[in-house]
Design a protein around this motif. Sequence first.
Motif, PDB file in Angstrom:
ATOM      1  N   THR A 129       3.777  82.945 -53.810  1.00 35.25           N
ATOM      2  CA  THR A 129       3.173  83.417 -52.566  1.00 35.25           C
ATOM      3  C   THR A 129       3.196  82.287 -51.539  1.00 35.25           C
ATOM      4  N   ARG A 130       3.463  82.616 -50.298  1.00 36.13           N
ATOM      5  CA  ARG A 130       3.488  81.588 -49.262  1.00 36.13           C
ATOM      6  C   ARG A 130       2.093  81.002 -49.058  1.00 36.13           C
ATOM      7  N   TYR A 152       5.952  86.243 -49.788  1.00 33.87           N
ATOM      8  CA  TYR A 152       6.309  85.413 -50.943  1.00 33.87           C
ATOM      9  C   TYR A 152       7.728  84.901 -50.747  1.00 33.87           C
ATOM     10  N   GLU A 153       8.099  83.889 -51.537  1.00 37.41           N
ATOM     11  CA  GLU A 153       9.385  83.228 -51.369  1.00 37.41           C
ATOM     12  C   GLU A 153       9.907  82.751 -52.717  1.00 37.41           C
ATOM     13  N   ARG A 160      16.666  83.999 -50.428  1.00 35.75           N
ATOM     14  CA  ARG A 160      15.646  83.360 -49.592  1.00 35.75           C
ATOM     15  C   ARG A 160      15.686  83.905 -48.174  1.00 35.75           C
ATOM     16  N   ARG A 175       0.386  80.103 -46.571  1.00 34.03           N
ATOM     17  CA  ARG A 175      -0.507  80.602 -45.515  1.00 34.03           C
ATOM     18  C   ARG A 175      -1.301  81.835 -45.954  1.00 34.03           C
ATOM     19  N   ARG A 212      12.612  86.016 -46.014  1.00 32.82           N
ATOM     20  CA  ARG A 212      12.081  85.169 -44.935  1.00 32.82           C
ATOM     21  C   ARG A 212      10.842  85.760 -44.281  1.00 32.82           C
TER      22      ARG A 212
END
Length: 228
Positions: free
Chosen positions: A98-99, A85-86, A77, A101, A81
Motif C-alpha cells: 500500500t502506498r 498500492y504499488e 508499475r 500516503r 501509478r
Amino acid sequence: MAGPSATRTHRGSKLRSEDEILYDRELEDMPPELRWREWMLRVEAVIFASVEPVARETLARVVGKDCSIDLLIDDLREELRDRPYELVSVADGWQHRTRVRFADTIRASSAPTRSSAAALSEFEAMVLMAVGYFQPVTRSDLSKVFGKEVSRDTIAALRSAGFLASGPRSPTPGAPYTYVTTKHFLSAFGMETLRDLPDIEALEDAGLLSRQAVQYEPLSAEGESEEE
C-alpha cells in the motif's frame, strides 16, 4: 536393482516434466501484444498471491525464456501509478505494498491487515537495527553498543519474529554465537538491501548507536555460552 525410493524419484521427475510441458510458458500461438499482456497478468498474479517478496527466479517460471522480467515490472508499475498500492523491490524480490500516503487511512479504518512487521518495543527495534549495521554480531557486542545488557529474551523475541538468525561462531574465546538479519527483516521494513538502512552517522550523532564500542572495545566471552 532400483528400490521404491528410486521409483518414486523417477515418477516425481516424470510428473514435473509433464507439468512443464502442459504449462505453456512461451505462448507462441498468441500475437506479441496479447502474449506480453498475459505474461504481465501472470507475474502480477504470482506477486499478489505471495505473502513474501517474489524472486526473479520464481517469476521466470511462468513467462517465456526470453521475456524481460524487469520490463514486465516496469509496465505493471505504470499501470498501478494511479492505484493506492504499488509494486516495490524488497529483499531481492517484488511485493505489493500500500502506498505510504494511505497509512493513516488504513489505521483509521481499523481493518485487519497482512503486515509482516511484528510489534516491537523501542529497544527491540534499536537492537534489530544495530544487528543490521554490525552483523555478524554477538550479544556481548550489542550490549556494548547500548551500554547495557541485551538480554537473551530480547534476542529470542527477534528470532521468533523471524528478523534474526544465527550467524557464524565468533572467533573470540568461547566461540559465542553471532546474529544476522534475515530476508524477512528486509521485507517487513520495506528494504531491498541493507544499504537502505538509515544513515548510521545520524544515529550516532543522536547518541542512539556507537560503532566505536564494537570496533575498539575488547570482546569478552563472559555470559556468551548461550545455545540457540
